[in-house]
Design a protein around this motif. Structure first.
Motif, PDB file in Angstrom:
ATOM      1  N   UNK A 358       0.853  -1.195   0.000  1.00 18.73           N
ATOM      2  CA  UNK A 358       0.000   0.000   0.000  1.00 18.73           C
ATOM      3  C   UNK A 358       0.887   1.242   0.000  1.00 18.73           C
ATOM      4  N   UNK A 359       0.537   2.190  -0.870  1.00 13.86           N
ATOM      5  CA  UNK A 359       1.288   3.447  -0.942  1.00 13.86           C
ATOM      6  C   UNK A 359       0.697   4.444   0.053  1.00 13.86           C
ATOM      7  N   UNK A 360       1.468   4.817   1.069  1.00 12.18           N
ATOM      8  CA  UNK A 360       0.967   5.730   2.100  1.00 12.18           C
ATOM      9  C   UNK A 360       1.331   7.190   1.827  1.00 12.18           C
ATOM     10  N   UNK A 361       2.106   7.436   0.780  1.00 13.99           N
ATOM     11  CA  UNK A 361       2.435   8.840   0.476  1.00 13.99           C
ATOM     12  C   UNK A 361       2.768   8.965  -1.010  1.00 13.99           C
ATOM     13  N   UNK A 362       1.833   9.472  -1.770  1.00 13.65           N
ATOM     14  CA  UNK A 362       1.989   9.515  -3.229  1.00 13.65           C
ATOM     15  C   UNK A 362       2.850  10.682  -3.696  1.00 13.65           C
ATOM     16  N   UNK A 363       3.320  11.477  -2.762  1.00 16.39           N
ATOM     17  CA  UNK A 363       4.296  12.500  -3.132  1.00 16.39           C
ATOM     18  C   UNK A 363       5.710  11.902  -3.084  1.00 16.39           C
ATOM     19  N   UNK A 364       5.894  10.934  -2.204  1.00 21.35           N
ATOM     20  CA  UNK A 364       7.205  10.270  -2.083  1.00 21.35           C
ATOM     21  C   UNK A 364       7.341   9.181  -3.153  1.00 21.35           C
ATOM     22  N   UNK A 365       6.297   8.358  -3.293  1.00 24.46           N
ATOM     23  CA  UNK A 365       6.293   7.330  -4.350  1.00 24.46           C
ATOM     24  C   UNK A 365       5.112   7.652  -5.271  1.00 24.46           C
ATOM     25  N   UNK A 366       5.427   8.129  -6.439  1.00 24.03           N
ATOM     26  CA  UNK A 366       4.357   8.576  -7.343  1.00 24.03           C
ATOM     27  C   UNK A 366       3.779   7.380  -8.112  1.00 24.03           C
ATOM     28  N   UNK A 367       2.520   7.496  -8.545  1.00 23.91           N
ATOM     29  CA  UNK A 367       1.963   6.412  -9.357  1.00 23.91           C
ATOM     30  C   UNK A 367       2.597   6.387 -10.740  1.00 23.91           C
ATOM     31  N   UNK A 368       2.561   5.235 -11.380  1.00 27.24           N
ATOM     32  CA  UNK A 368       3.181   5.081 -12.699  1.00 27.24           C
ATOM     33  C   UNK A 368       2.567   6.036 -13.728  1.00 27.24           C
ATOM     34  N   UNK A 369       1.270   6.289 -13.623  1.00 22.88           N
ATOM     35  CA  UNK A 369       0.595   7.159 -14.600  1.00 22.88           C
ATOM     36  C   UNK A 369       1.058   8.605 -14.457  1.00 22.88           C
ATOM     37  N   UNK A 370       1.551   8.989 -13.280  1.00 21.56           N
ATOM     38  CA  UNK A 370       1.978  10.374 -13.060  1.00 21.56           C
ATOM     39  C   UNK A 370       3.343  10.338 -12.396  1.00 21.56           C
ATOM     40  N   UNK A 371       4.358   9.891 -13.146  1.00 19.54           N
ATOM     41  CA  UNK A 371       5.662   9.650 -12.494  1.00 19.54           C
ATOM     42  C   UNK A 371       6.350  10.935 -12.052  1.00 19.54           C
ATOM     43  N   UNK A 372       7.240  10.760 -11.104  1.00 17.78           N
ATOM     44  CA  UNK A 372       8.042  11.893 -10.624  1.00 17.78           C
ATOM     45  C   UNK A 372       8.926  12.442 -11.745  1.00 17.78           C
ATOM     46  N   UNK A 373       9.550  11.555 -12.509  1.00 21.79           N
ATOM     47  CA  UNK A 373      10.335  11.965 -13.687  1.00 21.79           C
ATOM     48  C   UNK A 373      10.068  10.958 -14.805  1.00 21.79           C
ATOM     49  N   UNK A 374       9.979  11.435 -16.041  1.00 19.34           N
ATOM     50  CA  UNK A 374       9.628  10.502 -17.114  1.00 19.34           C
ATOM     51  C   UNK A 374      10.693   9.446 -17.382  1.00 19.34           C
ATOM     52  N   UNK A 375      11.962   9.762 -17.096  1.00 16.02           N
ATOM     53  CA  UNK A 375      13.046   8.814 -17.384  1.00 16.02           C
ATOM     54  C   UNK A 375      13.847   8.524 -16.125  1.00 16.02           C
ATOM     55  N   UNK A 376      13.820   7.277 -15.679  1.00  6.88           N
ATOM     56  CA  UNK A 376      14.575   6.945 -14.475  1.00  6.88           C
ATOM     57  C   UNK A 376      15.783   6.084 -14.751  1.00  6.88           C
ATOM     58  N   UNK A 377      15.744   5.375 -15.867  1.00  5.49           N
ATOM     59  CA  UNK A 377      16.796   4.394 -16.148  1.00  5.49           C
ATOM     60  C   UNK A 377      18.136   5.033 -16.473  1.00  5.49           C
ATOM     61  N   UNK A 378      19.081   4.171 -16.746  1.00  2.03           N
ATOM     62  CA  UNK A 378      20.423   4.622 -17.100  1.00  2.03           C
ATOM     63  C   UNK A 378      20.515   4.632 -18.623  1.00  2.03           C
ATOM     64  N   UNK A 379      20.977   5.754 -19.191  1.00  3.71           N
ATOM     65  CA  UNK A 379      21.177   5.814 -20.638  1.00  3.71           C
ATOM     66  C   UNK A 379      22.590   5.313 -20.952  1.00  3.71           C
ATOM     67  N   UNK A 380      22.683   4.407 -21.912  1.00  3.71           N
ATOM     68  CA  UNK A 380      23.993   3.902 -22.346  1.00  3.71           C
ATOM     69  C   UNK A 380      24.344   4.589 -23.661  1.00  3.71           C
ATOM     70  N   UNK A 381      25.421   5.347 -23.646  1.00  6.57           N
ATOM     71  CA  UNK A 381      25.829   6.130 -24.815  1.00  6.57           C
ATOM     72  C   UNK A 381      26.942   5.399 -25.554  1.00  6.57           C
ATOM     73  N   UNK A 382      26.928   5.569 -26.881  1.00  7.20           N
ATOM     74  CA  UNK A 382      28.017   5.001 -27.686  1.00  7.20           C
ATOM     75  C   UNK A 382      28.412   5.991 -28.765  1.00  7.20           C
ATOM     76  N   UNK A 383      29.546   5.711 -29.385  1.00 12.89           N
ATOM     77  CA  UNK A 383      30.061   6.591 -30.429  1.00 12.89           C
ATOM     78  C   UNK A 383      31.562   6.484 -30.439  1.00 12.89           C
ATOM     79  N   UNK A 384      32.205   7.295 -31.282  1.00 19.94           N
ATOM     80  CA  UNK A 384      33.661   7.119 -31.402  1.00 19.94           C
ATOM     81  C   UNK A 384      34.422   7.547 -30.144  1.00 19.94           C
ATOM     82  N   UNK A 385      33.728   8.232 -29.217  1.00 18.53           N
ATOM     83  CA  UNK A 385      34.389   8.583 -27.958  1.00 18.53           C
ATOM     84  C   UNK A 385      34.222   7.473 -26.909  1.00 18.53           C
ATOM     85  N   UNK A 386      33.232   6.604 -27.112  1.00 22.61           N
ATOM     86  CA  UNK A 386      32.986   5.511 -26.162  1.00 22.61           C
ATOM     87  C   UNK A 386      32.550   4.263 -26.926  1.00 22.61           C
TER      88      UNK A 386
END
Ligand code: FES
Length: 575
Positions: A358-386
């Motif tokens: 049960x979520x007791x505070x939706x400001x601390x843990x936001x629902x999936x439909x209204x996330x705190x930030x749209x992107x949480x994962x790690x971005x993996x970058x590539x190119x001639x520098x990496x």
């Protein structure tokens, strides 16, 4: 009810025989007041303790171990506590990461050499968690992880302050004259005011969450504050449960499956977890034989929104996270993505453990439909520098800088950076890209958390709060900024980062996962012909072994000969 499992246990090889060696094994143990009936074939549980006063985050572990012991005894097991190398993030030089694999070796060999049937891992400060999981995974006994828990919220002049995150903020305020040294001393007392590890969603909290998401810890392991009595109850329950796990022969390899790692990567995105989890999970997976890659991180994390409003990306702290319902709420929220049938140490699936959260505070843990930030994962970058990849944490970066083109301002190593970054004559503008070399696994050595280095003082004074920074280093999980990290291969291994010169144009495009150095191939070939590898850091000891065998960031920075496992069997006696 008999306390003995039906099958013959590993510890019987030590205590259950009728010969001279068994006498030796039992007799010396009896000097600790252990009655003879403890050697009747009941499960022997090793409690692997990273207690140390030099690791303040784990300094309460002697008491925590006592609760695990009580649980093992409750369930009819025989607890044996043993110490391993401890890694204190705040004191060790040049960086704890230099010693993560050494600690993992200590754990692996201590487990294998001793008469344990099951293991409880006590871990808290950043590197202690991956090191213990890595070492234990190479032995593959029934194992359960107990995290030490975060400190209570930091407090300073009526405000909540977060470990690490406010260190960076206060340092910038000191540089710009908005704080003085007396203010800093007052703040440091309020920042770390209880037992426990950093209470931001830094690396320790991230890794405690990974323990739970992987299924290696009991539900709610991630967030209970260190001083909350429920942390002690969890330790005692873990002690009871490990005895059952031995009876069930529920080994690590049945829990740490590819599905478990995929769940953990998705959860890392949903909590806005530390970039350090990338190297640690790759290394743990390597030990247990799961073929995890950097691309799995991008594939599984790319669309995962961040639901947890915790520092360094947000405003709350781990204590608030626990009161809001903790990690089970997050896992329930992303139920459409996770592998629900993944098994956990309590014998239930991850979904069984979280479906009624049960979520007791939706400001601390936001629902999936209204996330705190749209992107949480790690971005993996590539190119001639990496060519082998680099990582960036979008939830901690400045949105306007995620697509950026700028002139490189290059620092050859950490000493060069420290010497020149605050020089009023440094040729640097706000749109430039700061490049730091030779801070990778081999280069520093040890892969330190310096990738979030402070901006030049003259720009801070003008109110600049973020710039693109690129390095082969890591960054603290408590830090923030548009920081490209783990660039592989690193400069000291001859990666293209070594060839960047002042004034080169670099292009970062996070949406397209691109990191490019706009210099022609011919020119790069000319520079490569002139490049010389750095002098070795040591001609003896651990550092020599480490530098000769450490793998690059995209492989998890384990030593090449430690990947995989040797099991728990040792055939020969010592006498
Ligand atoms: Fe130990 Fe942060 S210093 S967890």
């Amino acid at each position: 009810m008999s306390r003995k499992p039906k099958r013959k246990l590993r510890s019987t090889e030590w205590f259950g025989r009728h010969d001279r060696d068994a006498l030796v094994h039992r007799s010396w143990m009896k000097n600790q007041g252990i009655p003879h009936d403890q050697f009747d074939g009941r499960p022997v549980v090793g409690i692997c303790n990273t207690w140390s006063q030099a690791t303040p985050c784990n300094a309460h572990f002697r008491e925590l171990a006592q609760h695990v012991r009580d649980g093992v005894l409750d369930a009819g097991g025989f607890p044996i506590e043993f110490p391993v190398m401890s890694l204190g993030e705040t004191l060790m030089r040049p960086t704890t990461m230099l010693f993560r694999n050494q600690c993992a070796m200590d754990v692996e060999e201590s487990i294998r050499a001793n008469p344990f049937d099951g293991i409880v891992l006590l871990m808290g400060c950043d590197k202690t968690t991956p090191a213990l999981l890595m070492g234990a995974a190479s032995c593959d006994l029934p194992t359960i992880g107990v995290s030490g828990g975060p400190m209570l919220n930091g407090k300073f002049r009526g405000e909540d302050i977060g470990s690490g995150t406010h260190v960076w903020k206060f340092t910038e305020m000191l540089k710009t004259g908005r704080m003085n040294e007396a203010d800093m001393i007052e703040a440091e007392g309020g920042m770390s005011r209880s037992a426990g590890h950093c209470m931001t969603m830094g690396t320790a909290s991230t890794m405690a969450s990974m323990v739970e998401a992987l299924g290696m810890g009991l539900p709610t392991n991630a967030a209970i504050p260190a001083v909350d009595s429920r942390r002690r109850v969890l330790a005692r329950m873990a002690g009871r449960r490990i005895v059952e796990m031995v009876r069930e022969d529920l080994r690590m390899s049945r829990i740490l499956t590819r599905q478990a790692f995929e769940n953990a990567i998705m959860v890392n995105g949903a909590i806005g977890g530390s970039t350090n989890a990338v190297v640690h999970l790759l290394a743990i997976a390597g030990r247990i034989g799961v073929d995890l890659t950097l691309d799995d991180w991008d594939r599984l994390g790319r669309s995962m929104p961040c639901l947890v409003n915790l520092m360094p990306s947000g405003k709350y702290l781990m204590e608030d996270f626990y009161y809001a319902g903790g990690l089970p709420v997050v896992i329930r929220e992303i139920r459409k993505s996770i592998h629900r049938k993944a098994l956990t140490v309590n014998g239930r699936t991850i979904w069984d453990n979280c479906k009624d959260a049960v979520n007791y505070n939706r400001d601390v843990i936001t629902p999936l439909e209204k996330p705190f930030k749209p992107q949480g994962g790690i971005a993996v970058l590539r190119g001639n520098l990496a060519p082998d990849g680099a990582v960036l944490k979008p939830s901690a970066a400045t949105p306007a800088l995620m697509k950026h083109r700028g002139r490189a301002v290059v620092f050859e190593d950490i000493d060069d950076l420290n010497r020149r970054i605050d020089d009023p004559d440094l040729d640097v503008e706000v749109d430039d890209i700061l490049v730091l070399k030779n801070c990778g696994p081999k280069g520093y050595p040890g892969f330190p958390e310096v990738g979030n280095f402070a901006l030049p003082a003259k720009l801070l004074k003008k109110g600049v709060t973020d710039m693109v920074r690129i390095s082969d280093a890591r960054m603290s999980g408590t830090a923030y900024g548009t920081v490209v990290l783990h660039t592989a291969p690193e400069a000291a291994a001859g990666g293209p980062l070594a060839l960047v010169e002042n004034g080169d144009i670099i292009e970062l495009d996070v949406a397209k996962r691109r990191l490019r150095l706009q210099v022609s191939d011919d020119e790069l070939a000319r520079r490569r012909a002139r490049w010389k590898p750095p002098e070795p850091h040591a001609d003896r000891g651990w550092v020599r072994l480490y530098c000769a065998t450490v793998q690059q960031a995209d492989k998890g920075v384990d030593l090449d000969f430690l990947v995989g496992g040797s099991g728990a069997k040792v055939g020969r006696e010592s006498h």
